[in-house]
Design a protein around this motif. Sequence first.
Motif, short mmCIF file in Angstrom:
data_model
loop_
_atom_site.label_atom_id
_atom_site.label_comp_id
_atom_site.label_asym_id
_atom_site.label_seq_id
_atom_site.Cartn_x
_atom_site.Cartn_y
_atom_site.Cartn_z
N ASN A 1 8.76 -42.57 -38.91
CA ASN A 1 8.25 -41.87 -37.74
C ASN A 1 8.47 -42.72 -36.50
O ASN A 1 9.08 -43.78 -36.54
CB ASN A 1 6.77 -41.52 -37.92
N GLY A 2 7.96 -42.25 -35.38
CA GLY A 2 8.11 -42.98 -34.13
C GLY A 2 9.47 -42.73 -33.50
O GLY A 2 10.25 -41.88 -33.93
N GLU A 3 9.77 -43.49 -32.46
CA GLU A 3 11.01 -43.33 -31.72
C GLU A 3 12.06 -44.33 -32.20
O GLU A 3 11.73 -45.37 -32.78
CB GLU A 3 10.76 -43.51 -30.23
N LEU A 4 13.29 -44.00 -31.94
CA LEU A 4 14.38 -44.93 -32.27
C LEU A 4 14.33 -46.12 -31.32
O LEU A 4 14.24 -45.94 -30.10
CB LEU A 4 15.74 -44.23 -32.15
N PRO A 5 14.41 -47.33 -31.83
CA PRO A 5 14.36 -48.50 -30.95
C PRO A 5 15.62 -48.60 -30.09
O PRO A 5 16.74 -48.31 -30.55
CB PRO A 5 14.25 -49.67 -31.92
N GLU A 6 15.44 -49.02 -28.87
CA GLU A 6 16.57 -49.19 -27.95
C GLU A 6 17.56 -50.21 -28.50
O GLU A 6 18.77 -50.14 -28.23
CB GLU A 6 16.03 -49.65 -26.59
N LEU B 1 11.13 -38.65 -37.35
CA LEU B 1 11.43 -39.34 -36.10
C LEU B 1 11.28 -38.41 -34.91
O LEU B 1 11.48 -37.19 -35.03
CB LEU B 1 12.84 -39.92 -36.17
N GLN B 2 10.98 -38.98 -33.76
CA GLN B 2 10.73 -38.16 -32.57
C GLN B 2 11.22 -38.89 -31.33
O GLN B 2 11.81 -39.97 -31.41
CB GLN B 2 9.24 -37.85 -32.46
N GLY B 3 10.96 -38.30 -30.18
CA GLY B 3 11.39 -38.89 -28.92
C GLY B 3 12.80 -38.51 -28.58
O GLY B 3 13.39 -37.59 -29.15
N SER C 1 12.30 -34.60 -35.23
CA SER C 1 11.63 -33.93 -34.10
C SER C 1 12.09 -34.53 -32.78
O SER C 1 11.29 -34.80 -31.87
CB SER C 1 10.10 -34.07 -34.24
N PHE C 2 13.39 -34.75 -32.66
CA PHE C 2 13.94 -35.28 -31.42
C PHE C 2 13.89 -34.25 -30.31
O PHE C 2 13.95 -33.04 -30.55
CB PHE C 2 15.38 -35.75 -31.62
N LYS C 3 13.83 -34.72 -29.07
CA LYS C 3 13.78 -33.85 -27.90
C LYS C 3 14.87 -34.26 -26.92
O LYS C 3 15.47 -35.33 -27.04
CB LYS C 3 12.41 -33.93 -27.22
N GLY C 4 15.08 -33.42 -25.92
CA GLY C 4 16.04 -33.74 -24.87
C GLY C 4 17.45 -33.37 -25.25
O GLY C 4 17.70 -32.26 -25.72
N ASP C 5 18.37 -34.31 -25.06
CA ASP C 5 19.77 -34.02 -25.38
C ASP C 5 20.43 -35.25 -26.00
O ASP C 5 19.83 -36.31 -26.11
CB ASP C 5 20.54 -33.56 -24.13
N THR C 6 21.67 -35.06 -26.41
CA THR C 6 22.42 -36.13 -27.08
C THR C 6 23.48 -36.72 -26.15
O THR C 6 24.48 -37.26 -26.62
CB THR C 6 23.10 -35.59 -28.36
N LEU D 1 14.46 -18.29 -27.26
CA LEU D 1 14.23 -19.03 -28.50
C LEU D 1 14.54 -20.50 -28.23
O LEU D 1 15.70 -20.88 -28.07
CB LEU D 1 15.11 -18.47 -29.61
N LEU D 2 13.55 -21.32 -28.18
CA LEU D 2 13.72 -22.72 -27.84
C LEU D 2 14.41 -23.48 -28.97
O LEU D 2 14.04 -23.36 -30.12
CB LEU D 2 12.34 -23.33 -27.56
N VAL D 3 15.44 -24.26 -28.62
CA VAL D 3 16.07 -25.15 -29.59
C VAL D 3 15.48 -26.54 -29.38
O VAL D 3 14.99 -26.88 -28.30
CB VAL D 3 17.60 -25.18 -29.43
N GLU D 4 15.57 -27.38 -30.42
CA GLU D 4 14.88 -28.66 -30.37
C GLU D 4 15.59 -29.68 -29.50
O GLU D 4 14.97 -30.44 -28.76
CB GLU D 4 14.72 -29.20 -31.79
N ILE D 5 16.91 -29.73 -29.60
CA ILE D 5 17.66 -30.73 -28.84
C ILE D 5 19.00 -30.12 -28.43
O ILE D 5 19.59 -29.32 -29.17
CB ILE D 5 17.86 -32.01 -29.68
#
Length: 540
Positions: free
Chosen positions: A381-386, A404-406, A427-432, A473-477
């Motif tokens: 879980n948590g965010e991917l480290p920089e 994983l998220q963030g 559960s990632f958000k935003g874009d790639t 319909l919302l997509v996750e990322i």
Amino acid sequence: IGIWCDKNPGPLTERDRDDKLWESAIVTDVHFLPNNRAVGTLPRELRHLRYLKTLRIYQQQFISGEIPSDYGYLKNLQVLDLDANQLQGQVPSSFKLLKNVALMNFRRNRLTGVSTEAINQMDKLQALALDSNMIEGKLPQFNLPNLKAMTVSDNSFTGEIPKSMAGLSSLEMLALDHNSLTGRLDILQNMTHLTHVYLDNNIWDHEIDDLFFAGHENITHLDISNCSIRGIVPGHFFNFSKLEILDLSRNLLEGDLSELSNNTNDATTKLQYLSLHSNNITGSIPDDISKLTKLEHLDLSVNKMDGHITEELGKLRGLEYLFLGNNDFSVSVGKFPSWVRNLTKLEELSLKNNNLNGEIPEWIGELTSLRLLDLGGNFLNGELPESMGNLTKLWILILNSNNLQGSIPSSFRQLRDLETLLIDDNSFKGDTAPVCESRGVDRITHFVSDCASNSSTSAPAASPFFGGWGDSLLVEIECECCTLCCADKDTTCNDDEWIAHHEGAWQSGYERVYWDFEENGIVSEMTDAYDTLAQAWGLP
């Protein structure tokens, strides 16, 4: 073409003396440089070079036809290397006249047969390579007292090992792999002079017990992978002081590894490569595995092992490859295995489906030699480290099926060599954008994320919203460069296992040649295989 001459080739005949050939240099070595686009068949005219000792015509993809029977008259020939051409037919029966030949290399051609009678006349023959041809039938019954290396891999041989094999009293290297051979391996039990044995990818009917190869203390390489053999992993293997390669993967082996503790001596072990994946091995990883101090490759994945993953693995500082995935290990809650941090030489790490939880630690970015990192199918879980952006050598990054998220770290722009990236079922958000922008026009071969709407699995989304009948319909990322978009929690999307075992081969020195994900094919090539038997075995 390279040509070598010798003013003193050996005894001359009366005809030679009459022609005064001894006063001039005589051709003893002919070497056609590889890959020079030579076209046609092997030149029969070479038969006139009666004092020829070495003939090398190899890696000529446009040289075809049969091996000239005239070469049987090159009675001084010691080395014949015809590796990697397009030669057809059989090894000629006239070769029975080659009484001085020590090495014959016919690897990687299209030969369909060999004259056993002719080969058996070569009393000085030390190395015979017939692998990667199209030869069918039973194994030839050779009677060669000085033969040290025999490779017949990658043909279509069937039947059992002939009893005559036991008479090859000098044999050290035996490669029978990748055929359809059957029966038991009892004939090899008393051939204690063997040092390199490759029996993999056949259909042996054999059960390994505590006596299997017990007297083979000189064994250096032993590969019996993918043969459906039954039994256990004998403890005495770990006591062989010369053993470097042990591959028993893809079999039906059972039992545990407890005997490893009773047989391992860290002062004498030379074991570098241990692959036991895809068996039915149970129990825990013994703490004494840390005594295998020379280990570079360890694969225990896809078994039924349980218990805690021993921290003693962190003492194996030379590890370059560690696969432990798809077992039933238990892991401390909220704790990523801290001992991994010590393994700074790791190039490939797979802890897939190992009940891992907690966050991916910031120190993961210290493992800068990583080319493959597989943490898929866990409870991370948590965010991917920089700091993951420091893993600039990564080709394959598998993080799917976690919690994983963030957002995707901006440092991922530095991962320009990625060929496979799986981040779906998280559960990632935003874009790639950090990934897509780093590649420019070069698309990643496999890139999967949760970029589809909940109503379907589709091509990459150009917008984070799909409209339809007034609904959004919302997509996750959002992903503009993904090769597959999954809907969040759609377990049928990207349901391949993505297991990238390293199936070692003697021809490549057990180095990684490519990544093959079975269902998804080859991702990328790493190194080239050995070009000749001489390179692989160190013969002249």
